[in-house]
Design an enzyme around this catalytic site. Structure first.
Site, PDB file in Angstrom:
ATOM      1  N   GLY A  73      -2.089   4.828  11.700  1.00 31.42           N
ATOM      2  CA  GLY A  73      -1.716   5.578  10.502  1.00 31.42           C
ATOM      3  C   GLY A  73      -0.281   5.361  10.083  1.00 31.42           C
ATOM      4  O   GLY A  73       0.022   5.196   8.895  1.00 31.42           O
ATOM      5  N   ASN A 154      -1.418  17.461   8.459  1.00 32.69           N
ATOM      6  CA  ASN A 154      -1.650  17.385   9.898  1.00 32.69           C
ATOM      7  C   ASN A 154      -1.222  18.640  10.641  1.00 32.69           C
ATOM      8  O   ASN A 154      -1.756  18.951  11.696  1.00 32.69           O
ATOM      9  CB  ASN A 154      -0.943  16.159  10.484  1.00 32.69           C
ATOM     10  N   GLN A 189      -6.276  12.713   8.717  1.00 36.03           N
ATOM     11  CA  GLN A 189      -6.928  13.923   9.230  1.00 36.03           C
ATOM     12  C   GLN A 189      -8.243  14.199   8.505  1.00 36.03           C
ATOM     13  O   GLN A 189      -8.984  15.100   8.887  1.00 36.03           O
ATOM     14  CB  GLN A 189      -6.000  15.140   9.070  1.00 36.03           C
ATOM     15  N   THR A 247      -2.187 -11.813  15.571  1.00 35.92           N
ATOM     16  CA  THR A 247      -3.552 -11.823  16.095  1.00 35.92           C
ATOM     17  C   THR A 247      -4.120 -10.408  16.093  1.00 35.92           C
ATOM     18  O   THR A 247      -3.460  -9.460  16.501  1.00 35.92           O
ATOM     19  CB  THR A 247      -3.575 -12.401  17.525  1.00 35.92           C
ATOM     20  N   CYS A 335       4.351  14.275  16.816  1.00 37.00           N
ATOM     21  CA  CYS A 335       5.292  13.183  16.556  1.00 37.00           C
ATOM     22  C   CYS A 335       6.721  13.689  16.552  1.00 37.00           C
ATOM     23  O   CYS A 335       7.653  12.926  16.706  1.00 37.00           O
ATOM     24  CB  CYS A 335       5.010  12.542  15.206  1.00 37.00           C
TER      25      CYS A 335
END
Lengths: 401, 223
Positions: A73, A154, A189, A247, A335
């Protein structure tokens, strides 16, 4: 007492679903090829990525070539905000957003303002965290290139009127005959519980991720409507159309595809199970513990989100007491728990610091039971009482009545 | 006196892994003991004449508020020390252990108590996470505030000691020395200094003065 463990932090992350794990397994050992390789080992993996991209596209009502896989996110938000802002400078350097955005949007916006000469208008939210769609439209200027608004918050779970805003923006663009402003929403969310069809929401870009929908961590996606120019954040390969070279996280992408397919299929059943538990939890906590306040909107609210301020106590202390009782919750956003500042979201609601400091988030999940909620309701009052005994603070009752 | 001792909390957890994984747990066993079973806090109404000094530091806006009450006896010995705090785990634990340090062995004298430094409290706690140190160890400041209050109440004005360092933010009682130390530890932006000291958090009027000091010390030490 046998220590019961109750995980109420599903908005931070969820465990991996067994079915998701099953789909990932072949790509751990046998199918290890590089999807860019020109041989069978590569092709098997390339096909698996294509298949996952198709699944994500179906879940969003999008086309596969409109899905970019990212590391999650936060990267999708950064790519949307910085990528759009920098690629459309010839049209303008103005952005419209909210004060209650996730840091992955708020910080890039701050960077653009401070370092790259952009202007950002932050539209006010009301006491329940809700923004008025027309107020967003009114903030748009001729030089606005991007509107970015978090779909479901959130921390406090409030659901913004994304479809209404998107619809108004589309009409505005038809009138002005321009492609601007572009509209981005962070829907991390929202997947698995709300409508995420990009056509119904009228969004041009949408951030989603895997680790909140029972998929693996470290993988997400950005939906980018066909033809929208984005400035890349990194260079060095042709993967993801060169916009996001490197990758591919094959195992993650495969798991994400399965996870989003399941989340879309089981959306109704999830909401039917979790919403009543959420309401039961809110009703119980507010009635059993005095001097409490529900943060966010009572009904325009994520099915799994409970966010309550416990007046006169400090959230981290309460979190640690809960942890000792085997209950895992969160103060605002995980966070930010490395910083000591109170939640910027609760402050943006016009509430004082002490109310923000005392807020806890409980986020429910597929496996949450009524017994889990009952255990929380049985445990929490004594812990709050304990910390209130120590506290010299007494929050004005106008903030919790 | 047992009125302030809480029964131990059930369960045996209480460990929380730190975000940056540099340490496996946030808090030492001593911190946890004082957090889960805080000593000497005031959980009742004060009786008339029970205490003869009171000190206060912080505000809920800073995230921490601490009030302390002293009963100072003959020879200026601190016979009783009670406290209340709105704060995180380390704020509660550091105040609890400071209260023990002050009244153990018959009690410190006011001049001994005045010399307690945050470092002494932290040492007794067996350490605190770095980011928690500056903001949550407030007890020494509240204690000195209470000592001055005692001298004020007993008309010994000459013994009142204004903090040698200059208080920059009267709410958080952060001094120029605190800011100097924060800069020396590498906090060279307002945000970084606020993270360490809470200076000006909830008191934006003093921000220009703080920014000026940061610039001053930054120039002084880092050119």
């Amino acid at each position: 007492m046998a220590n019961r463990e109750v995980y109420l932090d599903h908005a931070a992350t969820t465990p991996i679903d067994e079915r998701v794990l099953g789909s990932m397994r072949p790509f751990l050992l046998e199918n290890f090829g590089n999807p860019s390789s020109f041989h069978m080992m590569g092709k098997v993996v390339r096909d698996a990525i294509d298949d996952a991209r198709e699944k994500v596209a179906v879940a969003l009502g999008a086309r596969p070539d409109e899905i970019l896989f990212t590391s999650g996110g936060s990267e999708s938000d950064n790519l949307a905000v910085l990528g759009v802002a920098r690629a459309h400078i010839e049209h303008g350097k103005h952005i419209v957003s909210l004060r209650t955005e996730h840091q992955a949007v708020a910080e890039p916006l701050y960077h653009l303002e401070k370092k790259e000469g952009f202007e950002v208008t932050y539209v006010d939210v009301d006491r329940e965290g809700l923004v008025d769609a027309q107020a967003v439209i009114d903030a748009i200027r001729p030089d606005t290139t991007l509107v970015t608004i978090l779909y479901a918050n959130n921390e406090i779970g409030v659901i913004q009127p994304i479809s209404e805003i998107g619809n108004k923006i589309q009409k505005m663009r038809e009138e002005t005959k321009t492609r601007y402003p572009l509209f981005h929403t962070d829907a991390c969310q929202a997947v698995g519980t709300l409508e995420v069809d990009v056509n119904k929401l009228h969004v041009d870009l949408m951030t989603i991720n895997s680790s909140k929908i029972y998929g693996p961590k470290g993988v997400g996606a950005l939906y980018v409507h066909r033809g929208i120019k984005l400035r890349s954040l990194q260079f060095g390969g042709a993967q993801e159309r060169g916009i996001r070279p490197g990758t591919e996280n094959v195992i993650g992408i495969v798991g994400f595809g399965t996870a989003i397919e399941i989340a879309a299929e089981e959306r109704e059943q999830y909401n039917e199970k979790v919403t009543p538990l959420r309401d039961y939890c809110i009703e119980q906590l507010l009635s059993v513990i005095p001097k409490t306040r529900l943060n966010g909107h009572p009904t325009k609210r994520l099915a799994n989100n409970v966010n309550i301020s416990f007046m006169d106590v400090e959230g981290e202390a309460l979190l640690l007491y809960l942890d000792a009782s085997g209950i895992y919750a969160s103060t605002g956003s995980a966070c930010t728990s490395a910083s000591l500042d109170p939640s910027h979201v609760i402050l943006a609601l016009g509430l004082p610091y002490e109310v923000a400091h005392g807020s806890l988030r409980f986020s429910l999940g597929r496996s949450t039971t009524k017994e889990d909620i009952d255990y929380l309701v049985a445990t929490l009052p004594a812990l709050v009482e304990r910390l209130r005994k120590i506290s010299p603070v007494s929050v004005d009752e106008k903030y919790f009545r | 006196m047992n009125d302030h001792v809480l029964p131990p909390i059930k369960g045996s957890g209480g460990d929380v892994a730190s975000q940056d994984k540099k340490q496996s747990w946030f808090y030492s066993d001593i911190v946890k003991e004082h957090f889960f079973n805080p000593k000497n806090f005031l959980d009742r109404d004060i009786k008339e004449g029970e205490f003869n000094a009171m000190g206060k530091v912080g505000s809920p806006a800073c995230g921490d508020e601490l009030k302390v009450w002293l009963n100072v006896g003959e020879d200026e010995k601190i016979l009783d020390f009670k406290w209340k705090t709105f704060g995180c785990g380390s704020a509660i634990a550091s105040t609890s252990i400071a209260s023990v340090m002050v009244i153990e062995n018959g009690g410190m004298t006011l001049s001994e108590a005045r010399k307690i430094k945050p470092q002494d409290i932290m040492k007794r706690l067996g350490g605190l996470p770095q980011r928690k140190f500056h903001c949550s160890v407030l007890c020494d400041k509240a204690l000195r505030d209470a000592i001055n209050d005692y001298y004020r109440r007993t008309d010994q004005i000459d013994k009142i000691q204004v903090e040698a360092a200059r208080i920059i933010d009267p709410v958080s009682k952060v001094t120029d020395r605190d800011i100097e130390e924060a800069v020396l530890e590498g906090a060279i932006t307002l945000e970084a200094v606020q993270k360490k000291t809470k200076a000006g958090v909830g008191n934006p009027g003093v921000l220009p003065a703080i920014e000026e000091l940061i610039r001053f010390y930054k120039d002084k030490y880092f050119g």
